[in-house]
Design an enzyme around this catalytic site. Structure first.
Site, PDB file in Angstrom:
ATOM      1  N   TYR A  53      -5.742 -13.099 -16.630  1.00 46.92           N
ATOM      2  CA  TYR A  53      -5.217 -14.192 -15.790  1.00 46.92           C
ATOM      3  C   TYR A  53      -4.901 -15.443 -16.613  1.00 46.92           C
ATOM      4  O   TYR A  53      -3.981 -16.186 -16.271  1.00 46.92           O
ATOM      5  CB  TYR A  53      -6.174 -14.478 -14.615  1.00 46.92           C
ATOM      6  CG  TYR A  53      -6.156 -13.325 -13.640  1.00 46.92           C
ATOM      7  CD1 TYR A  53      -5.085 -13.159 -12.761  1.00 46.92           C
ATOM      8  CD2 TYR A  53      -7.154 -12.370 -13.646  1.00 46.92           C
ATOM      9  CE1 TYR A  53      -5.029 -12.067 -11.895  1.00 46.92           C
ATOM     10  CE2 TYR A  53      -7.114 -11.270 -12.783  1.00 46.92           C
ATOM     11  CZ  TYR A  53      -6.042 -11.129 -11.917  1.00 46.92           C
ATOM     12  OH  TYR A  53      -5.974 -10.044 -11.071  1.00 46.92           O
ATOM     13  N   GLN A  86       2.580 -13.025  -1.340  1.00 48.02           N
ATOM     14  CA  GLN A  86       1.549 -12.260  -2.049  1.00 48.02           C
ATOM     15  C   GLN A  86       1.484 -12.725  -3.502  1.00 48.02           C
ATOM     16  O   GLN A  86       0.636 -12.278  -4.260  1.00 48.02           O
ATOM     17  CB  GLN A  86       1.885 -10.770  -2.013  1.00 48.02           C
ATOM     18  CG  GLN A  86       1.914 -10.196  -0.614  1.00 48.02           C
ATOM     19  CD  GLN A  86       2.589  -8.823  -0.600  1.00 48.02           C
ATOM     20  OE1 GLN A  86       1.956  -7.807  -0.840  1.00 48.02           O
ATOM     21  NE2 GLN A  86       3.875  -8.805  -0.318  1.00 48.02           N
ATOM     22  N   VAL A  88       0.920 -15.072  -6.785  1.00 50.68           N
ATOM     23  CA  VAL A  88      -0.096 -16.051  -7.164  1.00 50.68           C
ATOM     24  C   VAL A  88       0.518 -17.181  -7.994  1.00 50.68           C
ATOM     25  O   VAL A  88      -0.174 -18.118  -8.384  1.00 50.68           O
ATOM     26  CB  VAL A  88      -1.279 -15.379  -7.903  1.00 50.68           C
ATOM     27  CG1 VAL A  88      -2.000 -14.416  -6.947  1.00 50.68           C
ATOM     28  CG2 VAL A  88      -0.840 -14.638  -9.156  1.00 50.68           C
ATOM     29  N   HIS A 104      -2.911 -13.758  -1.703  1.00 48.96           N
ATOM     30  CA  HIS A 104      -3.687 -13.166  -2.808  1.00 48.96           C
ATOM     31  C   HIS A 104      -4.190 -14.206  -3.796  1.00 48.96           C
ATOM     32  O   HIS A 104      -4.517 -13.868  -4.934  1.00 48.96           O
ATOM     33  CB  HIS A 104      -2.835 -12.102  -3.524  1.00 48.96           C
ATOM     34  CG  HIS A 104      -2.544 -10.909  -2.650  1.00 48.96           C
ATOM     35  ND1 HIS A 104      -1.557  -9.989  -2.903  1.00 48.96           N
ATOM     36  CD2 HIS A 104      -3.152 -10.495  -1.496  1.00 48.96           C
ATOM     37  CE1 HIS A 104      -1.551  -9.062  -1.957  1.00 48.96           C
ATOM     38  NE2 HIS A 104      -2.494  -9.354  -1.083  1.00 48.96           N
ATOM     39  N   GLY A 175      11.384  -8.834  -1.644  1.00 48.70           N
ATOM     40  CA  GLY A 175      10.813  -8.393  -2.918  1.00 48.70           C
ATOM     41  C   GLY A 175       9.385  -7.916  -2.869  1.00 48.70           C
ATOM     42  O   GLY A 175       8.593  -8.258  -3.756  1.00 48.70           O
ATOM     43  N   SER A 177       7.111  -4.196  -2.255  1.00 47.05           N
ATOM     44  CA  SER A 177       7.179  -2.744  -2.012  1.00 47.05           C
ATOM     45  C   SER A 177       6.389  -2.363  -0.761  1.00 47.05           C
ATOM     46  O   SER A 177       6.380  -1.203  -0.371  1.00 47.05           O
ATOM     47  CB  SER A 177       6.639  -1.991  -3.225  1.00 47.05           C
ATOM     48  OG  SER A 177       5.280  -2.331  -3.439  1.00 47.05           O
TER      49      SER A 177
HETATM   50  P1  OAD Z   1       5.644  -4.584  -6.245  1.00 44.60           P
HETATM   51  O1  OAD Z   1       5.803  -4.592  -7.728  1.00 44.60           O
HETATM   52  O2  OAD Z   1       4.856  -3.497  -5.631  1.00 44.60           O
HETATM   53  O3  OAD Z   1       7.075  -4.568  -5.548  1.00 44.60           O
HETATM   54  C1  OAD Z   1       8.108  -5.394  -6.006  1.00 44.60           C
HETATM   55  C2  OAD Z   1       9.330  -5.204  -5.116  1.00 44.60           C
HETATM   56  O4  OAD Z   1      10.299  -6.127  -5.555  1.00 44.60           O
HETATM   57  C3  OAD Z   1       9.975  -3.797  -5.194  1.00 44.60           C
HETATM   58  O5  OAD Z   1      10.263  -3.335  -3.882  1.00 44.60           O
HETATM   59  C4  OAD Z   1      11.254  -4.050  -5.999  1.00 44.60           C
HETATM   60  O6  OAD Z   1      12.321  -3.184  -5.626  1.00 44.60           O
HETATM   61  C5  OAD Z   1      11.564  -5.480  -5.608  1.00 44.60           C
HETATM   62  N1  OAD Z   1      12.397  -6.219  -6.579  1.00 44.60           N
HETATM   63  C6  OAD Z   1      12.540  -6.023  -7.911  1.00 44.60           C
HETATM   64  N2  OAD Z   1      13.386  -6.934  -8.439  1.00 44.60           N
HETATM   65  C7  OAD Z   1      13.809  -7.719  -7.402  1.00 44.60           C
HETATM   66  C8  OAD Z   1      14.687  -8.841  -7.295  1.00 44.60           C
HETATM   67  N3  OAD Z   1      15.324  -9.352  -8.348  1.00 44.60           N
HETATM   68  N4  OAD Z   1      14.858  -9.392  -6.069  1.00 44.60           N
HETATM   69  C9  OAD Z   1      14.211  -8.901  -4.970  1.00 44.60           C
HETATM   70  N5  OAD Z   1      13.379  -7.854  -5.026  1.00 44.60           N
HETATM   71  C10 OAD Z   1      13.180  -7.264  -6.213  1.00 44.60           C
HETATM   72  O7  OAD Z   1       5.058  -6.022  -5.859  1.00 44.60           O
HETATM   73  P2  OAD Z   1       4.359  -6.508  -4.505  1.00 44.60           P
HETATM   74  O8  OAD Z   1       4.851  -5.748  -3.333  1.00 44.60           O
HETATM   75  O9  OAD Z   1       4.449  -7.981  -4.488  1.00 44.60           O
HETATM   76  O10 OAD Z   1      -1.832  -7.818  -5.648  1.00 44.60           O
HETATM   77  O11 OAD Z   1       2.856  -6.103  -4.788  1.00 44.60           O
HETATM   78  C11 OAD Z   1       1.873  -6.443  -3.838  1.00 44.60           C
HETATM   79  C12 OAD Z   1       0.551  -6.722  -4.510  1.00 44.60           C
HETATM   80  O12 OAD Z   1       0.204  -5.627  -5.372  1.00 44.60           O
HETATM   81  C13 OAD Z   1       0.556  -7.930  -5.438  1.00 44.60           C
HETATM   82  O13 OAD Z   1       0.340  -9.141  -4.758  1.00 44.60           O
HETATM   83  C14 OAD Z   1      -0.584  -7.631  -6.364  1.00 44.60           C
HETATM   84  C15 OAD Z   1      -0.269  -6.176  -6.640  1.00 44.60           C
HETATM   85  O14 OAD Z   1      -1.292  -5.379  -7.057  1.00 44.60           O
HETATM   86  C16 OAD Z   1      -2.971  -8.053  -6.325  1.00 44.60           C
HETATM   87  O15 OAD Z   1      -3.026  -8.102  -7.538  1.00 44.60           O
HETATM   88  C17 OAD Z   1      -4.165  -8.231  -5.434  1.00 44.60           C
END
Ligand code: OAD
Length: 235
Positions: A53, A86, A88, A104, A175, A177
């Site tokens: 971090y 989500q 940080v 988060h 953005g 998943s």
């Molecule tokens: P992910 O990495 O799982 O998903 C990222 C999403 O962003 C995917 O659906 C990509 O297709 C999309 N993406 C990529 N580039 C993009 C762009 N330029 N514009 C828009 N979208 C784009 O990330 P999160 O869903 O945020 O938690 O993950 C959720 C949580 O899992 C995070 O907060 C973190 C992680 O583990 C903790 O660490 C507790």
């Protein structure tokens, strides 16, 4: 003013240069979630977790909000906007969004290992001394830890986020998943008649019964299209 609720994930900050988690080249290819984002990982090897971090925190002043963050902030001219993120990082706030809920945690804050959610223990780290070291202590005398919600920990902001989602006139997902709960479950609280817009260059598995409009673009281009689409929704 209509209420717009925007749920954002790592893809929101991708164009600012912050890695996502699950895309190819994402952070979870380089690190094991169990090592750096769980309370067990922290207990096993606190130094590794603090360093993980510390590295992310040192990146913060080097990145800037992208055009997408700016357009999210600009929506406040015409709508009552709440961002539920989500992420940080602090890029929504730096772009000018005034109502941001961090599900988060926040990278630029630190807290107590014993009582991480006690407001009296939460401090903002000074930008010129951003690192947390072994031996740094919180007000209660425990080891200082990042103010991050790790897997398996309660998500204290989820109830407020669910309440706000249940009042949305328009809901936007950018953005994420939608792999991580309870954040992904917020969609279930959105009223049935509220339109949902999804901005993501990739397909996202959609399990809710709501109809949604997928803007299959990155955050900045997608927000430009959404801003146009929402013109007709202004009151
Ligand atoms: P992910 O990495 O799982 O998903 C990222 C999403 O962003 C995917 O659906 C990509 O297709 C999309 N993406 C990529 N580039 C993009 C762009 N330029 N514009 C828009 N979208 C784009 O990330 P999160 O869903 O945020 O938690 O993950 C959720 C949580 O899992 C995070 O907060 C973190 C992680 O583990 C903790 O660490 C507790």
């Amino acid at each position: 003013m209509k209420k717009v609720v925007i749920l954002t994930g790592a893809g929101m900050s991708a164009e600012s240069g912050i890695s996502t988690f699950r895309d190819s080249g994402g952070l979870w290819e380089e690190y094991r979630v169990e090592d750096v984002a769980t309370i067990e990982g922290y207990q096993r090897n606190p130094e590794l977790v603090l360093n993980f971090y510390n590295e992310r925190r040192r990146q913060l002043p080097l990145v800037r909000p992208c055009h997408g963050h700016e357009l999210v902030a600009e929506l406040e001219k015409d709508f009552d906007v709440t961002v539920i993120t989500q992420n940080v990082d602090n890029l929504h706030e730096r772009a000018g969004s005034t109502k941001v809920i961090h599900l988060h945690g926040e990278l630029d804050k630190a807290t107590s290992t014993w009582s991480p959610n006690d407001p009296k223990q939460i401090v903002t780290l000074p930008p010129d001394h951003p690192d947390i070291h072994i031996g740094d202590t919180a007000a209660d005398g425990s080891q200082l830890r990042p103010f991050i919600v790790w897997f398996g920990e309660p998500v204290p902001e989820i109830e407020r986020a669910a309440m706000i989602s249940s009042k949305a006139d328009i809901f936007v997902v950018i953005g994420t998943s939608l792999n991580v709960y309870p954040a992904a479950g917020l969609i279930q609280y959105v009223p049935e008649n509220a339109p949902i817009y999804l901005i993501d260059p990739k397909d996202v598995p959609w399990t809710s019964g709501h109809r949604f409009h997928h803007i299959k673009k990155g955050a900045s281009e997608g927000m430009e299209e959404l801003t146009q689409l929402l013109q007709k929704e202004r009151l």
